[in-house]
Scaffold this motif. Structure first.
Motif, mmCIF file in Angstrom:
data_model
loop_
_atom_site.group_PDB
_atom_site.id
_atom_site.type_symbol
_atom_site.label_atom_id
_atom_site.label_comp_id
_atom_site.label_asym_id
_atom_site.label_seq_id
_atom_site.Cartn_x
_atom_site.Cartn_y
_atom_site.Cartn_z
ATOM 1 N N GLU A 23 -6.578 -8.413 -17.623
ATOM 2 C CA GLU A 23 -7.880 -8.920 -17.330
ATOM 3 C C GLU A 23 -8.922 -8.451 -18.456
ATOM 4 O O GLU A 23 -10.064 -8.569 -18.409
ATOM 5 C CB GLU A 23 -8.380 -7.733 -16.266
ATOM 6 C CG GLU A 23 -7.612 -7.694 -15.027
ATOM 7 C CD GLU A 23 -7.935 -9.014 -14.001
ATOM 8 O OE1 GLU A 23 -9.080 -9.522 -14.103
ATOM 9 O OE2 GLU A 23 -7.227 -9.285 -13.391
ATOM 10 N N LYS A 125 -24.866 -9.665 -12.382
ATOM 11 C CA LYS A 125 -23.447 -10.395 -12.375
ATOM 12 C C LYS A 125 -23.773 -11.355 -13.382
ATOM 13 O O LYS A 125 -22.826 -11.908 -14.169
ATOM 14 C CB LYS A 125 -22.927 -10.624 -11.261
ATOM 15 C CG LYS A 125 -22.522 -9.578 -10.342
ATOM 16 C CD LYS A 125 -21.838 -9.948 -9.034
ATOM 17 C CE LYS A 125 -21.491 -8.773 -8.284
ATOM 18 N NZ LYS A 125 -21.357 -9.274 -6.789
ATOM 19 N N LEU A 137 -18.717 -12.688 -13.849
ATOM 20 C CA LEU A 137 -17.890 -12.883 -12.842
ATOM 21 C C LEU A 137 -16.952 -14.068 -13.115
ATOM 22 O O LEU A 137 -15.770 -13.949 -12.995
ATOM 23 C CB LEU A 137 -18.530 -12.993 -11.315
ATOM 24 C CG LEU A 137 -18.625 -11.772 -10.206
ATOM 25 C CD1 LEU A 137 -18.995 -12.238 -9.186
ATOM 26 C CD2 LEU A 137 -17.218 -11.258 -10.336
ATOM 27 N N ALA A 138 -17.721 -14.942 -13.210
ATOM 28 C CA ALA A 138 -16.878 -16.256 -13.635
ATOM 29 C C ALA A 138 -16.320 -16.105 -15.004
ATOM 30 O O ALA A 138 -15.546 -17.057 -15.484
ATOM 31 C CB ALA A 138 -17.710 -17.489 -13.129
ATOM 32 N N LYS A 139 -17.110 -15.350 -15.771
ATOM 33 C CA LYS A 139 -16.507 -15.248 -17.338
ATOM 34 C C LYS A 139 -16.727 -16.601 -17.811
ATOM 35 O O LYS A 139 -15.879 -17.266 -18.483
ATOM 36 C CB LYS A 139 -14.984 -14.921 -17.122
ATOM 37 C CG LYS A 139 -14.680 -13.558 -16.836
ATOM 38 C CD LYS A 139 -13.560 -12.987 -17.425
ATOM 39 C CE LYS A 139 -13.582 -11.540 -16.940
ATOM 40 N NZ LYS A 139 -12.110 -10.945 -17.193
ATOM 41 N N THR A 140 -17.850 -17.165 -17.712
ATOM 42 C CA THR A 140 -18.388 -18.311 -18.383
ATOM 43 C C THR A 140 -19.627 -18.346 -18.941
ATOM 44 O O THR A 140 -20.696 -17.492 -18.594
ATOM 45 C CB THR A 140 -18.434 -19.609 -17.198
ATOM 46 O OG1 THR A 140 -19.445 -19.101 -16.432
ATOM 47 C CG2 THR A 140 -17.142 -19.807 -16.544
ATOM 48 N N ASP A 149 -17.400 -23.154 -24.222
ATOM 49 C CA ASP A 149 -16.048 -22.820 -24.182
ATOM 50 C C ASP A 149 -15.638 -21.952 -25.345
ATOM 51 O O ASP A 149 -15.788 -22.090 -26.503
ATOM 52 C CB ASP A 149 -14.777 -24.059 -24.484
ATOM 53 C CG ASP A 149 -14.796 -24.895 -23.173
ATOM 54 O OD1 ASP A 149 -14.871 -24.156 -22.063
ATOM 55 O OD2 ASP A 149 -14.207 -25.696 -23.194
ATOM 56 N N LEU A 150 -15.718 -20.599 -24.851
ATOM 57 C CA LEU A 150 -15.378 -19.385 -26.026
ATOM 58 C C LEU A 150 -14.246 -18.952 -25.539
ATOM 59 O O LEU A 150 -13.618 -18.897 -24.531
ATOM 60 C CB LEU A 150 -16.618 -18.418 -25.924
ATOM 61 C CG LEU A 150 -17.991 -18.793 -25.873
ATOM 62 C CD1 LEU A 150 -18.914 -17.570 -25.766
ATOM 63 C CD2 LEU A 150 -18.030 -19.247 -27.340
ATOM 64 N N THR A 151 -13.567 -18.459 -26.859
ATOM 65 C CA THR A 151 -12.163 -17.665 -26.839
ATOM 66 C C THR A 151 -12.601 -16.261 -26.293
ATOM 67 O O THR A 151 -13.774 -15.934 -26.154
ATOM 68 C CB THR A 151 -11.435 -17.739 -28.174
ATOM 69 O OG1 THR A 151 -12.278 -16.601 -28.939
ATOM 70 C CG2 THR A 151 -11.528 -19.172 -28.526
ATOM 71 N N ARG A 152 -11.750 -15.489 -25.886
ATOM 72 C CA ARG A 152 -11.737 -14.278 -25.224
ATOM 73 C C ARG A 152 -12.553 -13.461 -26.432
ATOM 74 O O ARG A 152 -13.577 -12.567 -25.905
ATOM 75 C CB ARG A 152 -10.581 -13.331 -25.077
ATOM 76 C CG ARG A 152 -9.253 -14.183 -24.903
ATOM 77 C CD ARG A 152 -8.214 -12.969 -24.795
ATOM 78 N NE ARG A 152 -7.020 -13.566 -25.386
ATOM 79 C CZ ARG A 152 -5.829 -12.958 -25.360
ATOM 80 N NH1 ARG A 152 -5.671 -11.985 -24.367
ATOM 81 N NH2 ARG A 152 -5.077 -13.277 -25.915
ATOM 82 N N TYR A 155 -16.035 -14.406 -26.462
ATOM 83 C CA TYR A 155 -17.008 -14.015 -25.364
ATOM 84 C C TYR A 155 -17.089 -12.441 -25.183
ATOM 85 O O TYR A 155 -18.342 -12.106 -25.207
ATOM 86 C CB TYR A 155 -15.835 -14.360 -24.092
ATOM 87 C CG TYR A 155 -16.647 -13.795 -22.636
ATOM 88 C CD1 TYR A 155 -17.453 -14.334 -22.535
ATOM 89 C CD2 TYR A 155 -16.175 -12.851 -22.146
ATOM 90 C CE1 TYR A 155 -18.179 -14.308 -20.881
ATOM 91 C CE2 TYR A 155 -16.701 -12.351 -20.878
ATOM 92 C CZ TYR A 155 -17.462 -13.105 -20.251
ATOM 93 O OH TYR A 155 -18.295 -12.753 -19.158
#
Lengths: 224, 224
Positions: A23, A125, A137-140, A149-152, A155
């Motif tokens: 996660e 959220k 929540l969506a991780k966007t 678009d981001l890498t982890r 982000y």
DNA sequence: GCATTTATTCAGAATCCCTTCAGAATTGTA
DNA sequence: TACAATTCTGAAGGGATTCTGAATAAATGC
């Protein structure tokens, strides 16, 4: 996001870490209270999972200590006992949540997310910062409604800066929040420079104002 | 799909769980209202089965709280009383359905499916996403009107991704959803890779745009 | 009970991105 | 201005992650 798991059952802590790693949490384990206090002393975790029934002491005292230090850490108590009294005692001492064993890892994960949201983002959220929107929540991430678009790591970095917006965060703090292994980070912030550059580039390219300011000799600041 | 069963009669809740597990639902039990509120606080269940006649309070108030929080959970009231008044009160407070004890488990199951369908898909039994059409009743998928043969797992996977469209879903969540019980699934996501590959291949071959994006290190996203 | 479909495991290949590095640019100090 | 310290930049290696095709196991249907 960095977590500390205070738990002596190796099997359990291992599977917790395996799950939470997926996660995208960075996890450290403390098998006893002494180690736990040691670690929390030198670092502010986003959330601490505290099994209050370890051999070397009373977990509620540890919790008290944690909270007395005015730490910003969120704390989720994990306990085999599910008595109402214990629950109330824990929450009264400042714990953010209480989870009785056995629990589903997905539920643990959901609660961690909730605690972190509460502590870092006022329970929101979705963070809206002018043209920039971060859906935790969506991780966007999107700018003017258009996805970026981001890498982890990018982000995570953005989220960390935003959760400290209008404050200068040191490179040490950033490094500790972004890197899995403890220590060894000092003296080499190259990876921060790299991520920072890529993040800023992507944001600006997406049409976002460049909110991330570099403060010479101090660190960075998300200025908004 | 995850359900919360709020019910104090152990025998009943046990047999409900046993039955619904067969139907591929993940179930948690809350024996009292306090636990129920706690659990719904940190996790959005697909549907909550709420016995409104528990010792520790008034179930209708709990329902009110649930709905006030703007939770997305569906709620089915279970009650020993079958008075019209109670029924109306419950539905007025936002419950999605009402079931009087005693009931057949098959009927409960049918109503749960209906509630979830209604809430997830705004009452649509047929989802239309550009050229892609999913009939959740018939469990069939078609692209530009031409049927696509999917296996059960592939269908489940697609529906899960679609019901979380534009969100990143972790492999943990997918694994849990596809395998039903939360076993030691983590550490081995090979079966996800396999299903994902087959699903994507079938969709693309059928002339569907490849909406399923892999987000490195985070999971997958149905991007539409 | 057997044939066929479906689900999972496995190993090798392909891909992505995290980190490091060296050199350039910028900032602060003398 | 010159110099040192700090930060930025682009490129590249290598490790982690995901994909792929085939083999095995399990489940389904007849």
């Amino acid at each position: 996001m960095k977590l500390l798991i205070v738990e002596d059952e190796k099997e359990l802590s291992k599977s917790i870490v395996a799950y939470l790693k997926q996660e995208n949490y960075l996890c450290e384990i403390a098998p006893d209270f002494k180690t736990a206090l040691d670690k929390t002393e030198s670092f502010d975790y986003d959330c601490v999972l505290l099994d209050i029934t370890l051999p070397d002491g009373n977990g509620l005292n540890v919790l008290k200590g944690l909270k007395a230090d005015n730490k910003t850490d969120g704390v989720i108590i994990i306990s085999a006992k599910n008595s109402i009294d214990d629950r109330i005692a824990g929450l009264n001492l400042g714990a953010d949540d209480y989870l009785a064993k056995p629990f589903h890892l997905s539920e643990l994960s959901a609660r961690i997310a909730a605690v972190i949201r509460r502590r870092r983002f006022d329970g929101n959220k979705v963070l809206v910062l002018n043209e920039l929107t971060i859906d935790t929540l969506a991780k966007t991430v999107s700018v003017n409604g258009k996805g970026v678009d981001l890498t982890r790591k990018e982000y995570d970095l953005l989220l960390y800066l935003v959760s400290n917006k209008n404050r200068v965060v040191s490179k040490n703090a950033i490094a500790e929040h972004l890197s899995g292994d403890e220590a060894d980070v000092f003296d080499n912030f190259d990876f921060i420079y790299a991520h920072m550059k890529n993040l800023k580039k992507k944001m600006v390219q997406a049409g976002c104002e460049d909110y991330i300011k570099s403060i010479y000799g101090m660190g960075y600041k998300f200025d908004i």
